[in-house]
Design an enzyme around this catalytic site. Structure first.
Site, PDB file in Angstrom:
ATOM      1  CB  THR A 168     -18.913 -11.316   4.817  1.00  9.94           C
ATOM      2  OG1 THR A 168     -17.858 -12.198   4.428  1.00  9.94           O
ATOM      3  CG2 THR A 168     -18.331 -10.131   5.538  1.00  9.94           C
ATOM      4  CD  GLU A 169     -24.214 -11.975   9.870  1.00  9.25           C
ATOM      5  OE1 GLU A 169     -24.179 -11.290  10.924  1.00  9.25           O
ATOM      6  OE2 GLU A 169     -24.828 -13.037   9.764  1.00  9.25           O
ATOM      7  N   GLY A 212     -20.970  -7.036  10.961  1.00  7.45           N
ATOM      8  CA  GLY A 212     -20.267  -7.225  12.222  1.00  7.45           C
ATOM      9  C   GLY A 212     -19.538  -8.534  12.334  1.00  7.45           C
ATOM     10  N   GLY A 260     -16.795 -10.549   9.961  1.00  4.12           N
ATOM     11  CA  GLY A 260     -15.987 -10.805   8.776  1.00  4.12           C
ATOM     12  C   GLY A 260     -15.146 -12.045   9.005  1.00  4.12           C
ATOM     13  CB  SER A 261     -11.705 -12.523  10.282  1.00  4.97           C
ATOM     14  OG  SER A 261     -11.069 -11.845   9.214  1.00  4.97           O
ATOM     15  NE  ARG A 267      10.975   5.662 -21.199  1.00  8.36           N
ATOM     16  CZ  ARG A 267      10.571   6.838 -21.669  1.00  8.36           C
ATOM     17  NH1 ARG A 267      10.196   6.943 -22.941  1.00  8.36           N
ATOM     18  NH2 ARG A 267      10.503   7.893 -20.875  1.00  8.36           N
ATOM     19  CG  HIS A 276       5.370   0.317 -17.332  1.00 11.71           C
ATOM     20  ND1 HIS A 276       5.656  -0.930 -16.830  1.00 11.71           N
ATOM     21  CD2 HIS A 276       5.012   0.128 -18.640  1.00 11.71           C
ATOM     22  CE1 HIS A 276       5.460  -1.840 -17.766  1.00 11.71           C
ATOM     23  NE2 HIS A 276       5.080  -1.228 -18.873  1.00 11.71           N
ATOM     24  CD  GLU A 279     -12.891 -17.032  -0.991  1.00 10.66           C
ATOM     25  OE1 GLU A 279     -12.883 -17.908  -0.115  1.00 10.66           O
ATOM     26  OE2 GLU A 279     -13.903 -16.752  -1.660  1.00 10.66           O
TER      27      GLU A 279
END
Length: 387
Positions: free
Chosen positions: A126-127, A129, A131-132, A272, A342, A367
């Site tokens: 990855t850079e 500029g 990614g994908s 609870r 919760h 990924e």
């Protein structure tokens, strides 16, 4: 396909689960609080993992790994995935399976030391500029006799601070295609400490505290052709051959954390009391639990089927993308609903739920984003119709 576990698989699950609970869980609070995994602690846990036979369990026996089939390996990954990422990934290391492409002296210099726990690798694709769109990478290496001169920047590079070398993908030329010029990509093995190779601190991340991302800079970094992993201009072929299983690995670690969050939600709903009874008896809570359990089962079955098909040699890219997509999105849903069950306590750091909730967010990005997974799945569906 058989849905039950073999005796050997159950033993591996039990051994891994026991190790995680005894050796990793006790240190989660420290890593989450400080954002740092102390080096002496990492070495101590890694030594115990090696002694327990859990280190490099993803690698084949011929290089010193456990030689697990894909399904058994993913069962092991699921148990490890329940713990803080920095603890389970860097202390119980699984070297990149891309290193199996090493040949000749590369095996002794890079592959085998990683299996033995003497070295660590990281992957740099990855850079800022790119990614994908990996073909859009600007980092490049130009030939200079028997050497290559590497220039460019990579970022979001996980655990590069601990790595002894990086597997770096860069452009090494262009080729003409019917759709226009396309960059040729080559993978290089680059040692930390090489002249012109700098590792800088990366960005602060809401997910996976203690598991750092770094920035790699290359300024006229000279590499020998012997440092090419695979073949020149064939970097994507190397990546495609070895990286597919990492999507199943992500799916499995997501399943582990989702199972842990669901278990906490079930226990809390059973204990609870409000308005004179356990909150699990109210449909507003019980139906959540039913949906969480059903979605988790669906994600697990998708992942197990893909693992089984991987071992049969029939797995498709869509199979692996479906598993990664479903498991990562189910984790997000279960983490969110577990906190809702919760109430305010779910957001307190006395419980691991707020960590699981934060950590879940990145799983739909790295990924391959959820959008990329949907693209792969739909592409395969349309290609079957000639589209």
């Amino acid at each position: 396909m058989h849905f039950g576990l073999t005796e050997e698989q159950q033993m591996i699950v039990d051994a891994t689960r026991g190790f995680v609970e005894a050796e990793l869980y006790p240190h989660e609070a420290e890593v989450e609080r400080t954002g740092v995994l102390r080096e002496e602690l990492r070495r101590e846990i890694a030594a115990k993992a090696i002694a327990a036979g859990l280190y490099a369990a993803n690698m084949p026996e011929e290089v010193g790994g456990a030689g697990l089939d894909t399904l058994t390996w993913l069962l092991y990954e699921k148990e490890l995935g329940k713990a803080n990422y920095a603890l389970h990934w860097t202390c119980v290391s699984r070297p990149s399976n891309i290193l199996l492409a090493c040949v000749g002296d590369q095996r002794e210099q890079y592959l085998l030391p990683c299996v033995r726990g003497e070295k660590h690798d990281c992957q740099a694709m990855t850079e800022p500029g790119a990614g994908s769109d990996l073909r859009g990478m600007k980092a490049s290496a130009r030939a200079d006799g028997d050497d290559f001169i590497l220039n460019g920047t990579k970022h979001f590079i996980s655990h590069a601070d601990l790595a002894d070398f990086a597997i770096v993908w860069v452009a090494t030329g262009e080729e003409d295609t019917p759709r226009g010029p396309k960059k040729r990509i080559t993978a290089f093995l680059v040692d930390k400490g090489s002249k012109g190779f700098t590792v800088r601190e990366g960005y602060r991340n809401v997910s996976h505290r203690g598991y750092n991302n770094m920035i790699l800079e290359f300024d006229d970094c000279r590499l020998n052709k012997r440092q090419i992993l695979g073949e020149l201009h064939q970097g994507f072929e190397v990546a495609g051959k070895w990286l597919g299983a990492t999507r199943l690995q992500v799916a499995s670690t997501c399943l582990g954390r989702a199972e842990r969050a669901l278990g906490l939600a079930i226990s809390y709903a059973a204990e609870r009391r409000q308005f004179g009874q356990q909150i699990g008896k109210f449909q507003g809570v019980s139906f959540k639990l039913a949906d969480m359990a059903t979605e988790l089962k669906a994600a697990e079955l998708l992942t197990r089927e893909a693992a089984w098909k991987y071992d049969q040699g029939t797995v498709t890219e869509a199979d692996m993308s479906m598993a990664k997509l479903k498991a990562s999105e189910v984790l997000a849903m279960i983490a969110d609903e577990a906190i809702q069950i919760h109430g305010g306590m779910g957001l307190m750091d006395e419980l691991p739920l707020e960590r699981i909730w934060r950590d879940a967010r990145v799983e739909r990005i790295w990924e391959g984003t959820s959008e990329i997974q949907r693209h792969i799945i739909s592409r395969e569906l349309l290609r079957a119709q000639g589209a």
